[in-house]
Design a protein around this motif. Structure first.
Motif, PDB file in Angstrom:
ATOM      1  N   GLY A  68     -22.920   2.926  -3.937  1.00  0.00           N
ATOM      2  CA  GLY A  68     -23.144   2.842  -5.381  1.00  0.00           C
ATOM      3  C   GLY A  68     -23.818   1.526  -5.757  1.00  0.00           C
ATOM      4  N   PHE A  69     -24.511   1.559  -6.863  1.00  0.00           N
ATOM      5  CA  PHE A  69     -25.147   0.337  -7.381  1.00  0.00           C
ATOM      6  C   PHE A  69     -24.675   0.132  -8.813  1.00  0.00           C
ATOM      7  CE2 PHE A  69     -28.034   2.077  -4.225  1.00  0.00           C
ATOM      8  CZ  PHE A  69     -28.431   0.960  -3.506  1.00  0.00           C
ATOM      9  N   ILE A  70     -24.133  -1.038  -9.110  1.00  0.00           N
ATOM     10  CA  ILE A  70     -23.777  -1.380 -10.493  1.00  0.00           C
ATOM     11  C   ILE A  70     -24.734  -2.471 -10.950  1.00  0.00           C
ATOM     12  CG2 ILE A  70     -21.981  -2.225 -12.043  1.00  0.00           C
ATOM     13  CD1 ILE A  70     -19.909  -0.972 -10.384  1.00  0.00           C
ATOM     14  N   THR A  71     -25.577  -2.114 -11.902  1.00  0.00           N
ATOM     15  CA  THR A  71     -26.714  -2.975 -12.246  1.00  0.00           C
ATOM     16  C   THR A  71     -26.737  -3.326 -13.728  1.00  0.00           C
ATOM     17  OG1 THR A  71     -27.987  -0.969 -12.616  1.00  0.00           O
ATOM     18  CG2 THR A  71     -28.176  -1.959 -10.438  1.00  0.00           C
ATOM     19  N   PRO A  72     -25.783  -4.098 -14.190  1.00  0.00           N
ATOM     20  CA  PRO A  72     -25.730  -4.404 -15.622  1.00  0.00           C
ATOM     21  C   PRO A  72     -26.955  -5.165 -16.101  1.00  0.00           C
ATOM     22  CG  PRO A  72     -24.235  -5.808 -14.390  1.00  0.00           C
ATOM     23  CD  PRO A  72     -24.716  -4.759 -13.450  1.00  0.00           C
ATOM     24  N   THR A  83     -30.322   9.027  -0.438  1.00  0.00           N
ATOM     25  CA  THR A  83     -30.600  10.187  -1.281  1.00  0.00           C
ATOM     26  C   THR A  83     -29.762  10.090  -2.550  1.00  0.00           C
ATOM     27  OG1 THR A  83     -30.715  11.418   0.789  1.00  0.00           O
ATOM     28  CG2 THR A  83     -30.717  12.721  -1.235  1.00  0.00           C
ATOM     29  N   ASP A  84     -30.399  10.147  -3.701  1.00  0.00           N
ATOM     30  CA  ASP A  84     -29.657  10.112  -4.970  1.00  0.00           C
ATOM     31  C   ASP A  84     -28.703  11.289  -5.036  1.00  0.00           C
ATOM     32  OD1 ASP A  84     -30.708   7.858  -6.395  1.00  0.00           O
ATOM     33  OD2 ASP A  84     -32.613   8.933  -6.497  1.00  0.00           O
ATOM     34  N   ILE A  85     -27.483  11.043  -5.476  1.00  0.00           N
ATOM     35  CA  ILE A  85     -26.531  12.145  -5.653  1.00  0.00           C
ATOM     36  C   ILE A  85     -25.893  12.020  -7.041  1.00  0.00           C
ATOM     37  CG2 ILE A  85     -25.968  12.633  -3.235  1.00  0.00           C
ATOM     38  CD1 ILE A  85     -23.576  10.718  -3.501  1.00  0.00           C
ATOM     39  N   PRO A  86     -25.458  13.136  -7.602  1.00  0.00           N
ATOM     40  CA  PRO A  86     -24.917  13.093  -8.972  1.00  0.00           C
ATOM     41  C   PRO A  86     -23.468  12.598  -9.042  1.00  0.00           C
ATOM     42  CG  PRO A  86     -24.985  15.343  -8.161  1.00  0.00           C
ATOM     43  CD  PRO A  86     -25.584  14.500  -7.089  1.00  0.00           C
ATOM     44  N   TYR A  87     -22.890  12.154  -7.924  1.00  0.00           N
ATOM     45  CA  TYR A  87     -21.493  11.717  -7.900  1.00  0.00           C
ATOM     46  C   TYR A  87     -21.234  10.638  -8.957  1.00  0.00           C
ATOM     47  CZ  TYR A  87     -17.189   9.702  -5.963  1.00  0.00           C
ATOM     48  OH  TYR A  87     -15.913   9.229  -5.776  1.00  0.00           O
ATOM     49  N   ARG A  88     -20.123  10.818  -9.705  1.00  0.00           N
ATOM     50  CA  ARG A  88     -19.733   9.827 -10.720  1.00  0.00           C
ATOM     51  C   ARG A  88     -18.234   9.604 -10.633  1.00  0.00           C
ATOM     52  NH1 ARG A  88     -24.354   9.429 -11.673  1.00  0.00           N
ATOM     53  NH2 ARG A  88     -25.533   9.491 -13.600  1.00  0.00           N
ATOM     54  N   THR A  89     -17.814   8.388 -10.881  1.00  0.00           N
ATOM     55  CA  THR A  89     -16.366   8.148 -10.897  1.00  0.00           C
ATOM     56  C   THR A  89     -15.913   7.749 -12.297  1.00  0.00           C
ATOM     57  OG1 THR A  89     -16.750   5.866 -10.278  1.00  0.00           O
ATOM     58  CG2 THR A  89     -16.251   7.391  -8.500  1.00  0.00           C
ATOM     59  N   GLY A  90     -16.746   8.037 -13.285  1.00  0.00           N
ATOM     60  CA  GLY A  90     -16.387   7.639 -14.641  1.00  0.00           C
ATOM     61  C   GLY A  90     -16.835   6.225 -14.939  1.00  0.00           C
ATOM     62  N   GLY A  91     -17.389   5.557 -13.949  1.00  0.00           N
ATOM     63  CA  GLY A  91     -17.857   4.181 -14.130  1.00  0.00           C
ATOM     64  C   GLY A  91     -19.371   4.139 -14.205  1.00  0.00           C
ATOM     65  N   PRO A  92     -19.913   2.925 -14.258  1.00  0.00           N
ATOM     66  CA  PRO A  92     -21.347   2.779 -14.425  1.00  0.00           C
ATOM     67  C   PRO A  92     -22.145   2.872 -13.124  1.00  0.00           C
ATOM     68  CG  PRO A  92     -20.288   0.644 -14.473  1.00  0.00           C
ATOM     69  CD  PRO A  92     -19.193   1.653 -14.327  1.00  0.00           C
ATOM     70  N   ALA A  98       0.814  -1.229   0.000  1.00  0.00           N
ATOM     71  CA  ALA A  98       0.000   0.000   0.000  1.00  0.00           C
ATOM     72  C   ALA A  98       0.844   1.274   0.000  1.00  0.00           C
ATOM     73  CB  ALA A  98      -0.952  -0.013   1.199  1.00  0.00           C
ATOM     74  N   GLU A  99       1.900   1.289   0.820  1.00  0.00           N
ATOM     75  CA  GLU A  99       2.732   2.505   0.932  1.00  0.00           C
ATOM     76  C   GLU A  99       3.309   2.897  -0.427  1.00  0.00           C
ATOM     77  OE1 GLU A  99       4.008   4.557   3.213  1.00  0.00           O
ATOM     78  OE2 GLU A  99       2.967   3.794   4.999  1.00  0.00           O
ATOM     79  N   ARG A 100       3.884   1.904  -1.105  1.00  0.00           N
ATOM     80  CA  ARG A 100       4.526   2.210  -2.397  1.00  0.00           C
ATOM     81  C   ARG A 100       3.491   2.591  -3.448  1.00  0.00           C
ATOM     82  NH1 ARG A 100       9.235  -1.871  -4.172  1.00  0.00           N
ATOM     83  NH2 ARG A 100       9.576  -0.331  -5.823  1.00  0.00           N
ATOM     84  N   ILE A 101       2.338   1.961  -3.379  1.00  0.00           N
ATOM     85  CA  ILE A 101       1.272   2.292  -4.337  1.00  0.00           C
ATOM     86  C   ILE A 101       0.857   3.747  -4.158  1.00  0.00           C
ATOM     87  CG2 ILE A 101      -1.161   1.833  -4.852  1.00  0.00           C
ATOM     88  CD1 ILE A 101      -0.578  -1.147  -4.310  1.00  0.00           C
ATOM     89  N   ALA A 102       0.696   4.150  -2.911  1.00  0.00           N
ATOM     90  CA  ALA A 102       0.290   5.537  -2.641  1.00  0.00           C
ATOM     91  C   ALA A 102       1.401   6.495  -3.069  1.00  0.00           C
ATOM     92  CB  ALA A 102      -0.053   5.708  -1.166  1.00  0.00           C
ATOM     93  N   ALA A 103       2.641   6.135  -2.753  1.00  0.00           N
ATOM     94  CA  ALA A 103       3.760   7.011  -3.108  1.00  0.00           C
ATOM     95  C   ALA A 103       3.888   7.144  -4.625  1.00  0.00           C
ATOM     96  CB  ALA A 103       5.058   6.468  -2.511  1.00  0.00           C
ATOM     97  N   ALA A 104       3.470   6.113  -5.356  1.00  0.00           N
ATOM     98  CA  ALA A 104       3.585   6.134  -6.818  1.00  0.00           C
ATOM     99  C   ALA A 104       2.635   7.132  -7.465  1.00  0.00           C
ATOM    100  CB  ALA A 104       3.315   4.742  -7.380  1.00  0.00           C
ATOM    101  N   GLY A 105       1.587   7.547  -6.721  1.00  0.00           N
ATOM    102  CA  GLY A 105       0.656   8.513  -7.314  1.00  0.00           C
ATOM    103  C   GLY A 105      -0.767   7.985  -7.447  1.00  0.00           C
ATOM    104  N   VAL A 106      -1.005   6.781  -6.927  1.00  0.00           N
ATOM    105  CA  VAL A 106      -2.374   6.257  -6.911  1.00  0.00           C
ATOM    106  C   VAL A 106      -3.099   6.903  -5.729  1.00  0.00           C
ATOM    107  CG1 VAL A 106      -3.779   4.162  -6.585  1.00  0.00           C
ATOM    108  CG2 VAL A 106      -1.663   4.069  -7.929  1.00  0.00           C
ATOM    109  N   ARG A 107      -4.306   7.395  -5.972  1.00  0.00           N
ATOM    110  CA  ARG A 107      -5.035   8.047  -4.880  1.00  0.00           C
ATOM    111  C   ARG A 107      -6.216   7.233  -4.391  1.00  0.00           C
ATOM    112  NH1 ARG A 107      -3.505  12.546  -8.246  1.00  0.00           N
ATOM    113  NH2 ARG A 107      -5.404  12.226  -9.464  1.00  0.00           N
ATOM    114  N   ARG A 108      -6.768   6.410  -5.304  1.00  0.00           N
ATOM    115  CA  ARG A 108      -7.954   5.632  -4.912  1.00  0.00           C
ATOM    116  C   ARG A 108      -7.760   4.187  -5.338  1.00  0.00           C
ATOM    117  NH1 ARG A 108     -13.112   6.614  -7.238  1.00  0.00           N
ATOM    118  NH2 ARG A 108     -12.133   6.824  -9.271  1.00  0.00           N
TER     119      ARG A 108
END
Ligand code: SAM
Ligand code: SF4
Length: 330
Positions: free
Chosen positions: A244-248, A221-230, A107-117
């Motif tokens: 979140g709900f992913i409902t293919p 409560t529905d919110i407009p938040y999006r992460t670029g995913g479905p 985890a430490e190295r992943i975060a240091a590399a620039g991954v945030r989420r």
């Protein structure tokens, strides 16, 4: 620059860096899987060249997935290289979907590399049940991995596949836990991908039903938040957390699809739920420059289909798509 025939701009690529995994989740893999010979895999250098080609063509977000991405040998090198693209602004975001088994060390190295989420898949908080679902997973190791990721400052989203009769009694507990830990939670409908032991109609639980049940206990409560995913998000008022709900299956989300997927052998699937694909490996290997591979990417995008047609159906008890999720990457 990557625009498909339906006018959707492709800015997001999910790259599977391995088909192997240290778990055998019941909905994802059969217990005895035949994995690809190593020579078929793109090398880490090829994965980087391919990523750069996508970035040049306008991709802004890359997710590494698998199989279990963090079990690929020396994957941290690729994470660090791609992290440089985030640091210099060529890439908006680099994320990883993981089962969490290696996070305690990485985890430490992943975060240091620039991954945030990161997304961590966790279908249950019950160690016994965790073992039944993942077959090989070690719950304690995953929990310490999640703690390490939190300590390293990574934002965490928990992915939970909703499985009828398996973890459908745990949504409340998971919502409360994620709320307390400050994690987002995403519920996913099980998708008919790949041969597994057992019947998928037994696992399938429509999230529309789950949401109705949850609303008896929580204020959503529905919110407009999006992460670029479905995923479609709500705020859980009682915890302040996002859910979140992913409902293919119960609600098709293809209209706004902005992504393609690349397997660890360099096959680009323009849709998770269709067989049509473009082979990028030969184009990568045919020359040192990136023109051929860029052409192959553009040609593939020009065939991106409108959507998938997943169904889970008892009469037709076979997967809608024959490949496993671990091949295309979830
Ligand atoms: N091994 C990593 C993990 O588990 O997070 C990354 C790859 S895994 C294939 C990505 C996601 O796909 C996981 O959240 C997993 O639960 C989900 N998944 C796998 N098979 C699925 C299926 N048939 N239907 C729905 N989700 C699935
Ligand atoms: Fe491995 Fe992820 Fe599939 Fe589970 S869901 S078997 S952790 S690839």
């Amino acid at each position: 620059m990557l625009v498909d025939p339906f006018g959707r701009e492709v800015t997001y690529v999910r790259i599977s860096v391995t088909d192997r995994c240290d778990f055998r989740c019941v909905y994802c893999m059969a217990e005895h899987m035949t994995f690809l010979p190593k020579r078929e895999l793109l090398t880490l250098e090829e994965l980087l060249r391919l990523s750069d080609a996508f970035i040049d063509l306008g991709v802004r977000k890359i997710r590494l997935t698998g199989g279990e991405p963090l079990v690929r040998r020396n994957i941290i090198w690729l994470i660090e290289q791609l992290g440089e693209r985030v640091k210099d602004g060529r890439l908006e975001e680099l994320t990883i979907t993981t089962n969490g088994s290696q996070l305690a060390q990485m985890a430490e190295r992943i975060a240091a590399a620039g991954v945030r989420r990161i997304n961590v898949s966790l279908d249950t908080l019950d160690p016994e049940k965790f073992r039944r679902i993942t077959r090989w997973g070690d719950f304690a190791k995953v929990m310490s991995g999640i703690e390490a990721a939190k300590r390293a400052g990574l934002a965490i989203k928990i992915n939970m596949v909703a499985l009828k009769g398996v973890n459908d009694d745990e949504f409340d507990r998971m919502i409360a836990w994620c709320g307390a830990e400050g994690f987002d939670l995403c519920l996913i409908e099980v998708m008919p991908m790949g041969e597994i032991e057992g019947d998928r109609t037994d696992q399938y639980l429509p999230l529309s039903l789950v949401r109705r049940r949850l609303e008896e206990r929580w204020t959503l409560t529905d919110i407009p938040y999006r992460t670029g995913g479905p995923a479609r998000y709500v705020r859980v008022e009682e915890t302040g957390g996002r859910l979140g709900f992913i409902t293919p299956l119960s609600h098709n989300f293809c209209e706004s699809c902005n992504r393609v997927r690349v397997t660890c052998t360099g096959t680009m699937y323009m849709c998770l739920g269709q067989e049509d694909r473009a082979e990028l490996r030969e184009a990568l290997r045919a020359s040192e420059g990136d023109e051929l591979v860029k052409q192959a990417i553009l040609e593939g995008i020009s065939r991106k289909p409108k959507g998938h047609d997943f169904v889970i159906d008892r009469r037709r008890n076979r997967p809608a798509v024959r490949r496993h999720m671990s091949v295309t990457g979830g």
